[in-house]
Design a protein around this motif. Structure first.
Motif, PDB file in Angstrom:
ATOM      1  N   LEU A 258       0.827  -1.341   0.106  1.00 24.28           N
ATOM      2  CA  LEU A 258       0.126  -0.053  -0.140  1.00 24.28           C
ATOM      3  C   LEU A 258       0.962   1.339  -0.024  1.00 24.28           C
ATOM      4  CD1 LEU A 258      -2.933  -1.013   2.401  1.00 24.28           C
ATOM      5  CD2 LEU A 258      -3.037  -0.769  -0.016  1.00 24.28           C
ATOM      6  N   TYR A 259       1.984   1.252   0.939  1.00 24.65           N
ATOM      7  CA  TYR A 259       2.964   2.343   0.545  1.00 24.65           C
ATOM      8  C   TYR A 259       3.301   2.667  -0.710  1.00 24.65           C
ATOM      9  CZ  TYR A 259       3.782   3.464   5.324  1.00 24.65           C
ATOM     10  OH  TYR A 259       3.814   4.049   6.722  1.00 24.65           O
ATOM     11  N   LYS A 260       3.509   1.582  -1.734  1.00 22.77           N
ATOM     12  CA  LYS A 260       3.747   1.750  -3.018  1.00 22.77           C
ATOM     13  C   LYS A 260       2.746   2.439  -3.946  1.00 22.77           C
ATOM     14  CE  LYS A 260       7.401  -1.812  -2.919  1.00 22.77           C
ATOM     15  NZ  LYS A 260       7.856  -3.108  -3.475  1.00 22.77           N
ATOM     16  N   ALA A 261       1.460   1.732  -3.506  1.00 22.60           N
ATOM     17  CA  ALA A 261       0.110   2.190  -4.431  1.00 22.60           C
ATOM     18  C   ALA A 261      -0.294   3.410  -3.877  1.00 22.60           C
ATOM     19  CB  ALA A 261      -0.864   1.096  -3.962  1.00 22.60           C
ATOM     20  N   TYR A 262      -0.119   3.911  -2.728  1.00 28.34           N
ATOM     21  CA  TYR A 262      -0.555   5.297  -2.390  1.00 28.34           C
ATOM     22  C   TYR A 262       0.696   6.071  -1.910  1.00 28.34           C
ATOM     23  CZ  TYR A 262      -5.281   3.257  -2.354  1.00 28.34           C
ATOM     24  OH  TYR A 262      -6.586   2.819  -2.686  1.00 28.34           O
ATOM     25  N   SER A 263       1.388   6.462  -2.776  1.00 27.81           N
ATOM     26  CA  SER A 263       2.792   7.126  -2.288  1.00 27.81           C
ATOM     27  C   SER A 263       2.518   8.420  -1.856  1.00 27.81           C
ATOM     28  CB  SER A 263       3.542   7.090  -3.645  1.00 27.81           C
ATOM     29  OG  SER A 263       3.018   8.010  -4.568  1.00 27.81           O
ATOM     30  N   GLU A 264       1.296   9.005  -1.813  1.00 30.80           N
ATOM     31  CA  GLU A 264       1.147  10.445  -1.289  1.00 30.80           C
ATOM     32  C   GLU A 264       0.236  10.246  -0.141  1.00 30.80           C
ATOM     33  OE1 GLU A 264       2.367  13.235  -2.737  1.00 30.80           O
ATOM     34  OE2 GLU A 264       3.261  11.795  -4.308  1.00 30.80           O
ATOM     35  N   ALA A 265       0.050   9.246   0.445  1.00 25.90           N
ATOM     36  CA  ALA A 265      -0.890   8.909   1.603  1.00 25.90           C
ATOM     37  C   ALA A 265      -0.066   9.550   3.045  1.00 25.90           C
ATOM     38  CB  ALA A 265      -1.300   7.544   1.877  1.00 25.90           C
ATOM     39  N   LYS A 266      -0.819   9.986   3.861  1.00 25.62           N
ATOM     40  CA  LYS A 266      -0.052  10.367   5.037  1.00 25.62           C
ATOM     41  C   LYS A 266       0.071   9.220   6.040  1.00 25.62           C
ATOM     42  CE  LYS A 266      -0.437  14.719   3.433  1.00 25.62           C
ATOM     43  NZ  LYS A 266       0.828  15.151   2.735  1.00 25.62           N
ATOM     44  N   SER A 267      -0.945   8.376   6.282  1.00 25.05           N
ATOM     45  CA  SER A 267      -0.593   7.240   7.013  1.00 25.05           C
ATOM     46  C   SER A 267      -1.643   6.235   6.544  1.00 25.05           C
ATOM     47  CB  SER A 267      -1.388   7.666   8.417  1.00 25.05           C
ATOM     48  OG  SER A 267      -2.458   8.193   8.823  1.00 25.05           O
ATOM     49  N   PHE A 268      -1.504   4.874   7.021  1.00 28.09           N
ATOM     50  CA  PHE A 268      -2.428   3.759   6.977  1.00 28.09           C
ATOM     51  C   PHE A 268      -2.554   3.186   8.427  1.00 28.09           C
ATOM     52  CE2 PHE A 268       0.627   4.226   3.556  1.00 28.09           C
ATOM     53  CZ  PHE A 268      -0.377   4.124   2.403  1.00 28.09           C
ATOM     54  N   GLU A 269      -3.965   3.015   8.602  1.00 33.09           N
ATOM     55  CA  GLU A 269      -4.352   2.343   9.755  1.00 33.09           C
ATOM     56  C   GLU A 269      -4.791   0.963   9.468  1.00 33.09           C
ATOM     57  OE1 GLU A 269      -7.126   2.627  13.779  1.00 33.09           O
ATOM     58  OE2 GLU A 269      -6.776   4.603  12.487  1.00 33.09           O
ATOM     59  N   LEU A 270      -4.183  -0.112   9.770  1.00 35.54           N
ATOM     60  CA  LEU A 270      -4.529  -1.676   9.681  1.00 35.54           C
ATOM     61  C   LEU A 270      -5.542  -2.029  10.747  1.00 35.54           C
ATOM     62  CD1 LEU A 270      -2.482  -4.454   8.093  1.00 35.54           C
ATOM     63  CD2 LEU A 270      -3.503  -4.897  10.274  1.00 35.54           C
ATOM     64  N   HIS A 271      -6.398  -2.820  10.511  1.00 32.91           N
ATOM     65  CA  HIS A 271      -7.362  -3.401  11.517  1.00 32.91           C
ATOM     66  C   HIS A 271      -7.343  -5.064  11.306  1.00 32.91           C
ATOM     67  CE1 HIS A 271      -9.148   0.300  12.773  1.00 32.91           C
ATOM     68  NE2 HIS A 271      -8.914   0.532  11.558  1.00 32.91           N
ATOM     69  N   TYR A 272      -6.702  -5.684  12.391  1.00 28.72           N
ATOM     70  CA  TYR A 272      -6.581  -7.293  12.213  1.00 28.72           C
ATOM     71  C   TYR A 272      -7.628  -7.705  11.954  1.00 28.72           C
ATOM     72  CZ  TYR A 272      -1.963  -6.217  14.065  1.00 28.72           C
ATOM     73  OH  TYR A 272      -0.480  -5.752  13.972  1.00 28.72           O
ATOM     74  N   PRO A 273      -8.148  -8.816  11.430  1.00 32.55           N
ATOM     75  CA  PRO A 273      -9.122  -9.616  11.182  1.00 32.55           C
ATOM     76  C   PRO A 273      -9.834 -10.023  12.508  1.00 32.55           C
ATOM     77  CG  PRO A 273      -7.563 -10.978  10.252  1.00 32.55           C
ATOM     78  CD  PRO A 273      -6.965  -9.536  10.469  1.00 32.55           C
ATOM     79  N   GLU A 274     -10.991  -9.728  12.662  1.00 32.12           N
ATOM     80  CA  GLU A 274     -11.863  -9.911  13.964  1.00 32.12           C
ATOM     81  C   GLU A 274     -12.044 -11.638  14.308  1.00 32.12           C
ATOM     82  OE1 GLU A 274     -15.694  -8.057  13.755  1.00 32.12           O
ATOM     83  OE2 GLU A 274     -14.512  -6.207  13.913  1.00 32.12           O
ATOM     84  N   ASN A 275     -12.078 -12.224  12.989  1.00 32.60           N
ATOM     85  CA  ASN A 275     -12.052 -13.880  13.011  1.00 32.60           C
ATOM     86  C   ASN A 275     -11.871 -14.275  11.821  1.00 32.60           C
ATOM     87  OD1 ASN A 275     -14.694 -13.545  11.533  1.00 32.60           O
ATOM     88  ND2 ASN A 275     -15.539 -12.822  13.198  1.00 32.60           N
ATOM     89  N   ASP A 276     -12.061 -15.550  11.677  1.00 36.88           N
ATOM     90  CA  ASP A 276     -11.471 -16.281  10.348  1.00 36.88           C
ATOM     91  C   ASP A 276     -12.416 -15.809   9.200  1.00 36.88           C
ATOM     92  OD1 ASP A 276      -9.555 -17.555  11.579  1.00 36.88           O
ATOM     93  OD2 ASP A 276     -10.788 -19.405  12.234  1.00 36.88           O
ATOM     94  N   SER A 277     -13.427 -15.341   9.307  1.00 41.64           N
ATOM     95  CA  SER A 277     -14.575 -15.090   8.258  1.00 41.64           C
ATOM     96  C   SER A 277     -14.348 -13.630   7.780  1.00 41.64           C
ATOM     97  CB  SER A 277     -15.758 -15.565   8.473  1.00 41.64           C
ATOM     98  OG  SER A 277     -16.297 -14.860   9.573  1.00 41.64           O
ATOM     99  N   THR A 278     -13.799 -12.708   8.459  1.00 42.54           N
ATOM    100  CA  THR A 278     -13.780 -11.312   8.174  1.00 42.54           C
ATOM    101  C   THR A 278     -12.639 -10.740   7.340  1.00 42.54           C
ATOM    102  OG1 THR A 278     -12.948 -10.668  10.314  1.00 42.54           O
ATOM    103  CG2 THR A 278     -15.097 -10.699  10.139  1.00 42.54           C
ATOM    104  N   THR A 279     -12.795  -9.665   6.696  1.00 41.96           N
ATOM    105  CA  THR A 279     -11.784  -9.242   5.945  1.00 41.96           C
ATOM    106  C   THR A 279     -10.929  -8.011   6.597  1.00 41.96           C
ATOM    107  OG1 THR A 279     -13.278  -7.156   5.398  1.00 41.96           O
ATOM    108  CG2 THR A 279     -12.994  -9.191   3.973  1.00 41.96           C
ATOM    109  N   VAL A 280      -9.647  -7.946   6.113  1.00 41.75           N
ATOM    110  CA  VAL A 280      -8.629  -6.928   6.762  1.00 41.75           C
ATOM    111  C   VAL A 280      -9.077  -5.655   6.266  1.00 41.75           C
ATOM    112  CG1 VAL A 280      -6.380  -6.422   7.078  1.00 41.75           C
ATOM    113  CG2 VAL A 280      -7.093  -8.910   6.682  1.00 41.75           C
ATOM    114  N   LEU A 281      -9.095  -4.597   7.302  1.00 42.78           N
ATOM    115  CA  LEU A 281      -9.615  -3.193   6.842  1.00 42.78           C
ATOM    116  C   LEU A 281      -8.421  -2.334   6.888  1.00 42.78           C
ATOM    117  CD1 LEU A 281     -11.359  -0.920   6.511  1.00 42.78           C
ATOM    118  CD2 LEU A 281     -11.772  -0.826   8.980  1.00 42.78           C
ATOM    119  N   VAL A 282      -8.168  -1.647   6.020  1.00 37.07           N
ATOM    120  CA  VAL A 282      -6.920  -0.673   6.103  1.00 37.07           C
ATOM    121  C   VAL A 282      -7.551   0.941   5.772  1.00 37.07           C
ATOM    122  CG1 VAL A 282      -4.676   0.122   5.211  1.00 37.07           C
ATOM    123  CG2 VAL A 282      -5.260  -2.110   5.417  1.00 37.07           C
TER     124      VAL A 282
END
Length: 394
Positions: free
Chosen positions: A265-289
């Protein structure tokens, strides 16, 4: 001359305005003053948060699973809300948050290159935490204080509208008095107080309505949904975390696929100020950034969802997706907080919000003084007449 019906309507509006003002005055004063202080939170905190900066190095950040492991050793048995990755000279912030059984809201700062522990911060204590508690719940228990504040802000909308009708002069010749301060050495303090209440109230009414409206959007779900639908919204206005597309569970002996997300994501969004990653809540949920595209703003963030096994991007039906896909109504809702605190207009917007909130805080004060002056102005005269009558009988 106004008709008897108009005069009667004016009296009714005045009575409503007065009663609501007396009921909500203290609450509106506290909310406005704390709002002033909150506006420049980021700027003030920047003077004493040097621990959030590190020396940049020519190497990759430590992987997300390693950050999780280190942070959980520092604060065990608590829920990680998200991990914030900033610029090369900024520390990684791991945010712990859980509301039950009691509120726990702390952050751990780590060196992004070595994972070395820098500082642990309690986000629920300190000056600005105190200010926020006053602003949203008057330092009372959440269930009680938040309701008092919410309904007081709703009544503030009525106060502003009724105040505008009362401000409208009865005669054309009085327009000038309602638009500018025309004081001289003989102007009494009661007149000055009336002008401070009515003239400043008129000029600040539009911003006051904006503060009250955006506050109600945050305070009431029904208000939030009405605002979204009224502006033409056709998506799900609430936040939705999509489910995984794949059904294969990642081998726990290997590094989880989400370790690859931040570097890519640092490469894809080179102008971004920050990234906040949320770990998956369980085995069936997606990862949110959450991708922050502007410093100090939230409305134009990109919410990205990834299958935790394949890292395939998953679309959402919510307004909280990529900003480029947001419609007009989506943007109105997403801009709500930034408008509320004035950050939508940068530093100038914050200054305006600060001054407007300060003036809003003065309205309950001048309003109470007006009520007191009118309610008790005849009492001294009555006492004088009684004293005069008594002396003549002696």
């Amino acid at each position: 001359m106004s008709s008897p019906k108009k005069r009667n309507n004016r009296k009714i509006i005045l009575q409503i305005h007065k009663i609501l003002g007396l009921i909500t005055g203290v609450v509106l004063f506290i909310v406005s003053i704390t709002g002033c202080l909150w506006v420049f939170k980021d700027e003030i905190e920047s003077f004493y948060t040097d621990y959030t900066y590190v020396t940049p190095q020519e190497q990759e950040f430590i992987i997300s699973s390693k950050v999780k492991s280190i942070a959980e050793q520092i604060i065990p048995n608590k829920t990680i809300h998200g991990v914030i990755y900033g610029q090369p000279n900024e520390a990684i912030e791991v945010v712990f948050y859980q509301a039950e059984p009691e509120l726990f809201y702390q952050s751990v700062f780590l060196d992004p290159y070595s994972g070395k522990f820098i500082k642990r911060v309690d986000n629920d204590s300190g000056f600005f935490a105190f200010v926020l508690k006053g602003h949203i719940r008057l330092w009372l228990p959440e269930a009680i204080g938040s309701r008092i504040v919410s309904y007081s802000i709703l009544l503030f909308l009525v106060l502003l509208i009724s105040g505008f009708f009362l401000w409208i002069p009865r005669n054309k010749k009085n327009w000038r008095q309602r638009l500018k301060f025309d004081w001289n050495s003989k102007t009494r303090w009661k007149r000055k107080n009336f002008d401070l209440h009515s003239i400043t109230g008129f000029y600040i009414s539009s911003l006051g309505l904006l503060f009250a409206f955006t506050g109600c959007v945050m305070a009431f779900n029904w208000f939030y949904f009405i605002a979204y639908i009224a502006t033409g919204g056709d998506k799900a206005p609430q936040f939705i975390l999509p489910q995984n597309i794949s059904t294969t569970i990642t081998n726990s002996d290997k590094n989880p696929p989400y370790d690859q997300l931040i570097p890519s994501l640092y490469k894809a969004y080179s102008e971004a100020k920050s990234f906040e990653l949320h770990y998956p809540e369980n085995d069936s949920t997606t990862v949110l950034v959450e991708v922050s595209n502007s410093a100090g703003l939230y409305y134009d963030m990109d919410y990205l969802f990834f299958d935790q096994n394949t890292l395939q991007e998953v679309e959402t039906t919510s307004i909280y997706g990529k900003y480029k896909d947001a419609g007009f109504a989506d943007k109105v809702i997403r801009m709500n907080y930034d408008i509320h605190v004035g950050s939508i207009g940068g530093l100038a917007g914050k200054i305006i919000a600060f001054l407007a909130s300060l003036i809003c805080a003065s309205l309950p004060v001048t309003g109470v003084l007006l009520w007191y002056g009118r309610a008790y102005k005849k009492r001294p005269q009555v006492k004088e007449k009684l004293a005069s009558a008594y002396s003549t009988q002696m």
